[in-house]
Design a protein around this motif. Structure first.
Motif, PDB file in Angstrom:
ATOM      1  N   VAL A  41       0.834  -1.200   0.000  1.00  0.00           N
ATOM      2  CA  VAL A  41       0.000   0.000   0.000  1.00  0.00           C
ATOM      3  C   VAL A  41       0.871   1.252   0.000  1.00  0.00           C
ATOM      4  O   VAL A  41       0.609   2.210  -0.739  1.00  0.00           O
ATOM      5  CB  VAL A  41      -0.960  -0.016   1.215  1.00  0.00           C
ATOM      6  N   LEU A  42       1.919   1.251   0.799  1.00  0.00           N
ATOM      7  CA  LEU A  42       2.835   2.388   0.845  1.00  0.00           C
ATOM      8  C   LEU A  42       3.522   2.604  -0.497  1.00  0.00           C
ATOM      9  O   LEU A  42       3.638   3.736  -0.977  1.00  0.00           O
ATOM     10  CB  LEU A  42       3.875   2.176   1.946  1.00  0.00           C
ATOM     11  N   PHE A  43       3.951   1.524  -1.141  1.00  0.00           N
ATOM     12  CA  PHE A  43       4.617   1.615  -2.437  1.00  0.00           C
ATOM     13  C   PHE A  43       3.684   2.185  -3.500  1.00  0.00           C
ATOM     14  O   PHE A  43       4.068   3.064  -4.275  1.00  0.00           O
ATOM     15  CB  PHE A  43       5.116   0.224  -2.845  1.00  0.00           C
ATOM     16  N   VAL A  44       2.441   1.708  -3.548  1.00  0.00           N
ATOM     17  CA  VAL A  44       1.473   2.193  -4.529  1.00  0.00           C
ATOM     18  C   VAL A  44       1.149   3.657  -4.262  1.00  0.00           C
ATOM     19  O   VAL A  44       1.090   4.478  -5.190  1.00  0.00           O
ATOM     20  CB  VAL A  44       0.203   1.315  -4.510  1.00  0.00           C
ATOM     21  N   THR A  45       0.940   4.014  -2.999  1.00  0.00           N
ATOM     22  CA  THR A  45       0.627   5.401  -2.647  1.00  0.00           C
ATOM     23  C   THR A  45       1.777   6.325  -3.015  1.00  0.00           C
ATOM     24  O   THR A  45       1.565   7.381  -3.622  1.00  0.00           O
ATOM     25  CB  THR A  45       0.324   5.508  -1.139  1.00  0.00           C
ATOM     26  N   LEU A  46       2.972   5.947  -2.668  1.00  0.00           N
ATOM     27  CA  LEU A  46       4.137   6.758  -2.993  1.00  0.00           C
ATOM     28  C   LEU A  46       4.297   6.903  -4.507  1.00  0.00           C
ATOM     29  O   LEU A  46       4.578   7.990  -5.013  1.00  0.00           O
ATOM     30  CB  LEU A  46       5.390   6.134  -2.374  1.00  0.00           C
ATOM     31  N   GLY A  47       4.092   5.799  -5.239  1.00  0.00           N
ATOM     32  CA  GLY A  47       4.177   5.854  -6.695  1.00  0.00           C
ATOM     33  C   GLY A  47       3.149   6.793  -7.293  1.00  0.00           C
ATOM     34  O   GLY A  47       3.442   7.565  -8.214  1.00  0.00           O
ATOM     35  N   GLY A  48       1.926   6.761  -6.766  1.00  0.00           N
ATOM     36  CA  GLY A  48       0.877   7.662  -7.249  1.00  0.00           C
ATOM     37  C   GLY A  48       1.227   9.115  -7.008  1.00  0.00           C
ATOM     38  O   GLY A  48       1.023   9.977  -7.884  1.00  0.00           O
ATOM     39  N   TYR A  49       1.757   9.402  -5.829  1.00  0.00           N
ATOM     40  CA  TYR A  49       2.145  10.781  -5.526  1.00  0.00           C
ATOM     41  C   TYR A  49       3.320  11.256  -6.388  1.00  0.00           C
ATOM     42  O   TYR A  49       3.348  12.388  -6.843  1.00  0.00           O
ATOM     43  CB  TYR A  49       2.481  10.950  -4.037  1.00  0.00           C
ATOM     44  N   VAL A  50       4.263  10.384  -6.616  1.00  0.00           N
ATOM     45  CA  VAL A  50       5.418  10.756  -7.439  1.00  0.00           C
ATOM     46  C   VAL A  50       4.971  11.073  -8.863  1.00  0.00           C
ATOM     47  O   VAL A  50       5.364  12.098  -9.444  1.00  0.00           O
ATOM     48  CB  VAL A  50       6.489   9.636  -7.419  1.00  0.00           C
ATOM     49  N   VAL A  51       4.133  10.205  -9.448  1.00  0.00           N
ATOM     50  CA  VAL A  51       3.652  10.442 -10.814  1.00  0.00           C
ATOM     51  C   VAL A  51       2.843  11.730 -10.870  1.00  0.00           C
ATOM     52  O   VAL A  51       3.023  12.556 -11.780  1.00  0.00           O
ATOM     53  CB  VAL A  51       2.817   9.243 -11.316  1.00  0.00           C
ATOM     54  N   THR A  52       1.959  11.933  -9.894  1.00  0.00           N
ATOM     55  CA  THR A  52       1.122  13.144  -9.875  1.00  0.00           C
ATOM     56  C   THR A  52       1.976  14.400  -9.788  1.00  0.00           C
ATOM     57  O   THR A  52       1.775  15.362 -10.548  1.00  0.00           O
ATOM     58  CB  THR A  52       0.145  13.091  -8.683  1.00  0.00           C
ATOM     59  N   HIS A  53       2.927  14.413  -8.883  1.00  0.00           N
ATOM     60  CA  HIS A  53       3.757  15.611  -8.707  1.00  0.00           C
ATOM     61  C   HIS A  53       4.669  15.848  -9.909  1.00  0.00           C
ATOM     62  O   HIS A  53       4.864  17.007 -10.315  1.00  0.00           O
ATOM     63  CB  HIS A  53       4.561  15.529  -7.407  1.00  0.00           C
ATOM     64  N   LEU A  54       5.229  14.803 -10.472  1.00  0.00           N
ATOM     65  CA  LEU A  54       6.057  14.997 -11.662  1.00  0.00           C
ATOM     66  C   LEU A  54       5.231  15.525 -12.835  1.00  0.00           C
ATOM     67  O   LEU A  54       5.670  16.423 -13.558  1.00  0.00           O
ATOM     68  CB  LEU A  54       6.744  13.680 -12.055  1.00  0.00           C
ATOM     69  N   TRP A  55       4.051  14.974 -13.023  1.00  0.00           N
ATOM     70  CA  TRP A  55       3.172  15.443 -14.096  1.00  0.00           C
ATOM     71  C   TRP A  55       2.830  16.911 -13.879  1.00  0.00           C
ATOM     72  O   TRP A  55       2.963  17.730 -14.790  1.00  0.00           O
ATOM     73  CB  TRP A  55       1.893  14.603 -14.125  1.00  0.00           C
ATOM     74  N   ASN A  56       2.370  17.229 -12.668  1.00  0.00           N
ATOM     75  CA  ASN A  56       1.931  18.602 -12.381  1.00  0.00           C
ATOM     76  C   ASN A  56       3.088  19.597 -12.390  1.00  0.00           C
ATOM     77  O   ASN A  56       2.885  20.790 -12.585  1.00  0.00           O
ATOM     78  CB  ASN A  56       1.190  18.655 -11.051  1.00  0.00           C
ATOM     79  N   TRP A  57       4.303  19.134 -12.183  1.00  0.00           N
ATOM     80  CA  TRP A  57       5.453  20.017 -12.190  1.00  0.00           C
ATOM     81  C   TRP A  57       5.948  20.261 -13.617  1.00  0.00           C
ATOM     82  O   TRP A  57       6.296  21.384 -13.962  1.00  0.00           O
ATOM     83  CB  TRP A  57       6.559  19.385 -11.343  1.00  0.00           C
ATOM     84  N   LEU A  58       5.952  19.223 -14.435  1.00  0.00           N
ATOM     85  CA  LEU A  58       6.544  19.342 -15.768  1.00  0.00           C
ATOM     86  C   LEU A  58       5.561  19.664 -16.893  1.00  0.00           C
ATOM     87  O   LEU A  58       5.787  20.590 -17.669  1.00  0.00           O
ATOM     88  CB  LEU A  58       7.271  18.037 -16.123  1.00  0.00           C
ATOM     89  N   LEU A  59       4.534  18.886 -17.039  1.00  0.00           N
ATOM     90  CA  LEU A  59       3.718  18.944 -18.250  1.00  0.00           C
ATOM     91  C   LEU A  59       2.868  20.210 -18.405  1.00  0.00           C
ATOM     92  O   LEU A  59       2.762  20.714 -19.526  1.00  0.00           O
ATOM     93  CB  LEU A  59       2.874  17.685 -18.379  1.00  0.00           C
ATOM     94  N   PRO A  60       2.252  20.761 -17.349  1.00  0.00           N
ATOM     95  CA  PRO A  60       1.514  22.009 -17.572  1.00  0.00           C
ATOM     96  C   PRO A  60       2.425  23.151 -18.035  1.00  0.00           C
ATOM     97  O   PRO A  60       2.051  23.949 -18.897  1.00  0.00           O
ATOM     98  CB  PRO A  60       0.898  22.317 -16.209  1.00  0.00           C
ATOM     99  N   GLY A  61       3.622  23.233 -17.516  1.00  0.00           N
ATOM    100  CA  GLY A  61       4.552  24.291 -17.910  1.00  0.00           C
ATOM    101  C   GLY A  61       5.145  24.084 -19.295  1.00  0.00           C
ATOM    102  O   GLY A  61       5.362  25.035 -20.046  1.00  0.00           O
TER     103      GLY A  61
END
Length: 130
Positions: A41-61
């Motif tokens: 559960v921790l691994f999946v949650t961490l993976g979801g947060y990492v993907v979300t933050h990387l997407w929101n940091w890079l792709l909109p800009g």
């Protein structure tokens, strides 16, 4: 001094030892199973947060795309895993297989390599020697 172990004593000892080992295994499983579930559960949650933050940091800009939520990031992670990574339940066995085959081929003499190549060339693929 001679010692004599009777069959009944040996059987009693091994039976008691087996029961003791089973009890220890059950005690370990009481701790291992919840920890394994928590780790997944921790691994999946961490993976979801990492993907979300990387997407929101890079792709909109970079491309002007909109931001995504955690659940969308988790879905994107699962989709990428399916498309590019597969579900490798068999572990890292393939890389070990390739390494072992390289080592075996490295130890072959030139005559053995030639014979090996002829056998598998006739078979048409590396899975079926003839």
């Amino acid at each position: 001094m001679q010692s004599c172990i009777y069959e009944s004593d040996y059987e009693t000892f091994t039976t008691n030892l087996r029961k003791h080992e089973e009890l220890n295994m059950k005690r370990r499983m009481i701790w291992i199973a919840p920890l394994a579930i928590l780790a997944m559960v921790l691994f999946v949650t961490l993976g979801g947060y990492v993907v979300t933050h990387l997407w929101n940091w890079l792709l909109p800009g970079l491309f002007g795309w909109r931001q995504i939520t955690f659940w969308q990031g988790l879905g994107l992670l699962a989709l990428c895993r399916i498309l590019f990574g597969g579900f490798r339940l068999h572990g890292p066995g393939r890389s070990n297989f390739r390494r072992r085959m390289r080592e075996r081929c490295g130890r072959m003499t030139p005559e053995e390599r030639e014979r090996f190549a002829k056998v598998y060339a006739r078979a048409g693929d590396l899975g079926r020697p003839r």
